[in-house]
Design a protein around this motif. Structure first.
Motif, PDB file in Angstrom:
ATOM      1  N   PHE A 155     -36.912  -2.095  46.002  1.00  0.00           N
ATOM      2  CA  PHE A 155     -37.439  -3.030  44.714  1.00  0.00           C
ATOM      3  C   PHE A 155     -38.762  -2.295  44.510  1.00  0.00           C
ATOM      4  N   ARG A 156     -38.844  -1.199  44.863  1.00  0.00           N
ATOM      5  CA  ARG A 156     -40.071  -0.151  43.912  1.00  0.00           C
ATOM      6  C   ARG A 156     -39.456   0.288  42.811  1.00  0.00           C
ATOM      7  N   ARG A 157     -38.353   0.172  43.012  1.00  0.00           N
ATOM      8  CA  ARG A 157     -37.306   1.316  41.910  1.00  0.00           C
ATOM      9  C   ARG A 157     -37.035  -0.872  40.762  1.00  0.00           C
ATOM     10  N   ALA A 158     -36.886  -1.405  41.108  1.00  0.00           N
ATOM     11  CA  ALA A 158     -36.774  -2.576  40.307  1.00  0.00           C
ATOM     12  C   ALA A 158     -38.336  -3.158  40.055  1.00  0.00           C
ATOM     13  N   ALA A 159     -38.939  -2.089  40.522  1.00  0.00           N
ATOM     14  CA  ALA A 159     -40.810  -3.111  39.444  1.00  0.00           C
ATOM     15  C   ALA A 159     -40.117  -1.741  38.629  1.00  0.00           C
ATOM     16  N   GLY A 160     -39.596  -0.392  37.839  1.00  0.00           N
ATOM     17  CA  GLY A 160     -40.091   0.032  37.369  1.00  0.00           C
ATOM     18  C   GLY A 160     -39.224  -1.003  36.219  1.00  0.00           C
ATOM     19  N   TYR A 161     -37.662  -1.252  35.962  1.00  0.00           N
ATOM     20  CA  TYR A 161     -37.250  -2.205  35.032  1.00  0.00           C
ATOM     21  C   TYR A 161     -37.805  -3.495  34.586  1.00  0.00           C
ATOM     22  N   VAL A 162     -38.753  -3.838  35.778  1.00  0.00           N
ATOM     23  CA  VAL A 162     -39.109  -5.175  35.392  1.00  0.00           C
ATOM     24  C   VAL A 162     -40.030  -3.562  33.867  1.00  0.00           C
ATOM     25  N   ASP A 163     -40.537  -3.372  34.168  1.00  0.00           N
ATOM     26  CA  ASP A 163     -42.071  -2.239  33.024  1.00  0.00           C
ATOM     27  C   ASP A 163     -41.109  -2.206  32.469  1.00  0.00           C
ATOM     28  N   LYS A 164     -39.981  -1.814  32.277  1.00  0.00           N
ATOM     29  CA  LYS A 164     -39.413  -1.699  30.958  1.00  0.00           C
ATOM     30  C   LYS A 164     -38.738  -2.900  30.140  1.00  0.00           C
ATOM     31  N   ILE A 165     -38.347  -4.035  30.709  1.00  0.00           N
ATOM     32  CA  ILE A 165     -37.971  -5.089  30.317  1.00  0.00           C
ATOM     33  C   ILE A 165     -39.229  -5.837  29.189  1.00  0.00           C
ATOM     34  N   LEU A 166     -40.577  -6.102  29.765  1.00  0.00           N
ATOM     35  CA  LEU A 166     -41.575  -6.820  29.430  1.00  0.00           C
ATOM     36  C   LEU A 166     -42.212  -5.603  29.068  1.00  0.00           C
ATOM     37  N   LYS A 167     -41.690  -4.438  28.217  1.00  0.00           N
ATOM     38  CA  LYS A 167     -42.037  -3.914  26.945  1.00  0.00           C
ATOM     39  C   LYS A 167     -40.969  -3.721  26.120  1.00  0.00           C
ATOM     40  N   GLY A 168     -39.477  -4.996  26.196  1.00  0.00           N
ATOM     41  CA  GLY A 168     -39.324  -4.555  25.037  1.00  0.00           C
ATOM     42  C   GLY A 168     -37.226  -4.046  25.241  1.00  0.00           C
ATOM     43  N   ALA A 169     -37.193  -3.300  26.418  1.00  0.00           N
ATOM     44  CA  ALA A 169     -36.100  -3.352  26.628  1.00  0.00           C
ATOM     45  C   ALA A 169     -34.990  -4.109  27.377  1.00  0.00           C
ATOM     46  N   LYS A 170     -33.866  -4.177  26.497  1.00  0.00           N
ATOM     47  CA  LYS A 170     -32.959  -5.287  26.920  1.00  0.00           C
ATOM     48  C   LYS A 170     -32.000  -4.840  28.480  1.00  0.00           C
ATOM     49  N   PRO A 171     -32.253  -5.474  28.749  1.00  0.00           N
ATOM     50  CA  PRO A 171     -30.972  -5.727  30.547  1.00  0.00           C
ATOM     51  C   PRO A 171     -29.664  -5.059  29.469  1.00  0.00           C
ATOM     52  N   ALA A 172     -29.127  -5.648  29.057  1.00  0.00           N
ATOM     53  CA  ALA A 172     -27.517  -4.870  28.373  1.00  0.00           C
ATOM     54  C   ALA A 172     -27.608  -3.371  28.689  1.00  0.00           C
ATOM     55  N   ASP A 173     -29.090  -3.317  27.801  1.00  0.00           N
ATOM     56  CA  ASP A 173     -28.911  -1.496  27.712  1.00  0.00           C
ATOM     57  C   ASP A 173     -28.931  -1.065  29.167  1.00  0.00           C
ATOM     58  N   LEU A 174     -29.654  -1.128  30.352  1.00  0.00           N
ATOM     59  CA  LEU A 174     -29.925  -0.966  31.414  1.00  0.00           C
ATOM     60  C   LEU A 174     -28.801  -0.403  32.400  1.00  0.00           C
ATOM     61  N   PRO A 175     -28.749   0.637  32.306  1.00  0.00           N
ATOM     62  CA  PRO A 175     -27.480   1.181  33.061  1.00  0.00           C
ATOM     63  C   PRO A 175     -28.041   0.759  34.784  1.00  0.00           C
ATOM     64  N   MET A 176     -26.626  -0.126  35.475  1.00  0.00           N
ATOM     65  CA  MET A 176     -27.049  -0.029  36.990  1.00  0.00           C
ATOM     66  C   MET A 176     -27.417   1.483  38.076  1.00  0.00           C
ATOM     67  N   LYS A 177     -28.116   1.541  38.816  1.00  0.00           N
ATOM     68  CA  LYS A 177     -28.727   2.144  39.140  1.00  0.00           C
ATOM     69  C   LYS A 177     -28.299   2.118  40.604  1.00  0.00           C
TER      70      LYS A 177
END
Length: 331
Positions: A275-297
């Motif tokens: 859940f802490r690591r998920a916050a990092g992906y939330v941060d990236k997406i809120l700043k413009g990243a696309k889920p399609a481009d973020l590899p699974m962890k």
């Protein structure tokens, strides 16, 4: 400019300042939906949410300042609530949805293919159809896995090592909240064959079934329990430990909090860390990243916890090598 005109103009400007500040704050505010697979009173679920909030805060996202979070809680196995809450969250049109687990992710994806979704603990995201591949998810969802299919075999090996007399191993899971169970059965059965252990697959659909299955297995000697990490079983971790103690059965689970409440041994990931690591992906997406481009962890660390008091109560002597490997020994 006359004094009266100046005072009037100053008053108008002063009145406008709070409106401007509120407008600026509103423009900077982001909204996320959070769908948890527990009842809101569940302490484990609350700990996961606290870890997620902690991760967000470290990245500069604070509730009420630049982030609004709408939560929906429902106990595992409540399919009607799962679908309803997914629909409610999508209707809010948040910037992103955090989905706790497989069931929550599936329900959210049924409602939207545009709102980004980050899932925190999904066992088989490719097999479940959530992503195309680990490296390129390809859709509107990405996130974090919990384990590999080989873990089922590893749990049996550890159970046999800590309780050598075990010759029957019961794999407990709920089919509704562990739809990818088939991926783990081959590893479980292969390990059972190599260790001369009878492999028993036991679907558990409600609490009464859990009680009766454990009691049934305790009628014969040398049985052991392996508990899969679906949300139904996770929410009942204290009951699992209590049943195992009552029937004097060694049990291994993926959750350290089961060992904390009396379970014999646990081996698995730190779920709160996901859940802490998920916050990092939330941060990236809120700043413009696309889920399609973020590899699974995948999981990066695993914890082995042994409850020595429980082992002593069961008459087990823990091998020194296993004690040395343990990240924590509860005495």
């Amino acid at each position: 400019m006359r004094r009266r005109e100046f005072i009037t103009l100053l008053g108008v400007a002063a009145a406008a300042w709070p409106l401007a500040a509120r407008a600026q704050q509103s423009e900077g505010m982001r909204q996320i939906g959070v769908r948890m697979g527990y009842a809101e009173s569940n302490v484990v679920g609350q700990a996961f949410v606290a870890a997620f909030r902690e991760g967000l805060l470290k990245l500069g996202w604070a509730a009420g300042r630049n982030l609004r979070s709408d939560y929906r809680w429902a106990p595992p196995g409540d399919e009607e609530a799962t679908r309803r809450f997914a629909k409610e969250l999508v209707a809010l049109q948040p910037n992103l949805i955090l989905a706790h687990n497989t069931a929550a992710t599936a329900a959210a994806l049924e409602q939207t293919n545009t709102i980004p979704i980050v899932f925190a603990i999904v066992a088989d995201p490719v097999g479940s159809g959530f992503v195309t591949s680990f490296s390129r998810p390809g859709g509107n969802a990405t996130g974090f896995t919990t384990l590999e299919p080989t873990m089922a075999g590893k749990w049996l090996e550890l159970l046999k090592e800590i309780a050598p007399r075990v010759n029957r191993a019961v794999l407990l899971f709920n089919p509704a909240t562990m739809p990818s169970i088939e991926n783990f059965l081959s590893s479980f059965k292969a390990a059972a064959a190599s260790l001369a252990v009878e492999a028993i697959v036991a679907p558990v659909r409600d609490t009464s079934a859990l009680e009766s299955i454990v009691a049934m297995q305790a009628r014969e000697p040398n049985g052991g329990l392996i508990v899969m990490p679906d949300t139904f079983m996770t929410a009942r971790h204290a009951q699992v430990a209590s049943l195992a103690a009552h029937h004097r059965l060694p049990v291994i689970t993926p959750w350290r909090f089961n060992a904390d409440v009396g379970g014999l041994i646990s081996y698995g990931i730190d779920v709160a860390d996901n859940f802490r690591r998920a916050a990092g992906y939330v941060d990236k997406i809120l700043k413009g990243a696309k889920p399609a481009d973020l590899p699974m962890k995948q999981p990066t660390t695993f914890e082995l916890v042994i409850n020595l008091k429980t082992a002593q109560a069961l008459g087990l002597t823990i091998p020194p090598t296993l004690l040395f490997q343990a990240d924590e020994v509860i005495r």
